[in-house]
Scaffold this active site. Sequence first.
Site, PDB file in Angstrom:
ATOM      1  N   CYS A 106       0.836  -1.202   0.000  1.00 20.91           N
ATOM      2  CA  CYS A 106       0.000   0.000   0.000  1.00 20.91           C
ATOM      3  C   CYS A 106       0.868   1.248   0.000  1.00 20.91           C
ATOM      4  O   CYS A 106       2.082   1.190   0.072  1.00 20.91           O
ATOM      5  CB  CYS A 106      -0.903   0.026   1.233  1.00 20.91           C
ATOM      6  SG  CYS A 106       0.008   0.233   2.772  1.00 20.91           S
ATOM      7  N   CYS A 107       0.201   2.407  -0.049  1.00 19.58           N
ATOM      8  CA  CYS A 107       0.920   3.678   0.066  1.00 19.58           C
ATOM      9  C   CYS A 107       1.262   3.896   1.526  1.00 19.58           C
ATOM     10  O   CYS A 107       0.387   4.112   2.349  1.00 19.58           O
ATOM     11  CB  CYS A 107       0.051   4.829  -0.455  1.00 19.58           C
ATOM     12  SG  CYS A 107      -0.454   4.655  -2.158  1.00 19.58           S
ATOM     13  N   GLY A 108       2.542   3.835   1.863  1.00 16.70           N
ATOM     14  CA  GLY A 108       2.940   3.988   3.253  1.00 16.70           C
ATOM     15  C   GLY A 108       3.199   2.632   3.875  1.00 16.70           C
ATOM     16  O   GLY A 108       2.356   1.759   3.863  1.00 16.70           O
ATOM     17  N   GLY A 177      -4.033   7.915  -0.170  1.00 12.33           N
ATOM     18  CA  GLY A 177      -3.670   6.507   0.019  1.00 12.33           C
ATOM     19  C   GLY A 177      -4.882   5.607  -0.077  1.00 12.33           C
ATOM     20  O   GLY A 177      -5.946   5.924   0.485  1.00 12.33           O
TER      21      GLY A 177
END
Length: 281
Positions: A106-108, A177
């Site tokens: 994922c984003c992060g 996100g």
Amino acid sequence: MKLQTECQEPVIRYRQGSITYEQDSIVTERPVTLVINGEEFVTLVCTPEYLEDLAVGFLASEGIIREAGDIRDLWIQEDEGYIHVSTDRWNDLQRSLYAKRYSTSCCGGGRLGYVYVNDARTAKIKDGIHVSLSFADIFRLMDKMQDGSELFHRTGGVHSAAVCDSRDIVLARCDIGRHNALDKIYGHCLRRQMVLSDKIIAFTGRISSEILLKAAKIGCEIILSKSAPTALALELARQLNMTTVGFIRQDSCNVYTGAERITDCEPAQVMTARLNNLLKE
């Protein structure tokens, strides 16, 4: 054995009013554990290619190394899912600052995505159908979610997520996100004790394993997306008895799992026979 970055999955494809049974290319994802000087450091859920580059870049971004020359040795156990690194820069201070953790696709980083499947809260969706959709419903809900995202129309830089029933959007949120958008949905529903067993998740991002598991924790039987699923997500969807529909674009989409909740599809036993025949080809 070289790890595959994609695989073939049977799919029920709806396009301009007709249904066909085909094979579709699905991107794969794999949990790979990075081991530093014999100690497990992090598990990355990733596309299983260029793993050496992934290890070096990740360690540099985390501040463990400053340059590739800080690594004395690097070797990969592909089948077992391990990347082994030897470095003199892994010292007691760093060891005390870092704990073994998971970083998903994922984003992060740092989200415990892959391990959710072992969480008691990720229960298999009960047998039976609590909600169903037609193809017309699918297209209408996705259009409503995207049309209603003013921030996306202004910026083009956010993902959207929504909780729906078969008729309309119940709740929608957006964020840069993918996970954040779903977390906002989940938090709202938890705070208001909303019943979600008869609801649907509509989503703009890729259906990766952690997204699928998050939808399962939220409690929705169906997840709709304008993007692609991964092979691991589909494996988990089958285990959890969930319906996944991807590549929803205008008047076409792919039904990957749980087609019994799509009212336009054939009876489950007929679809199963057709898809099994595809797998034998």
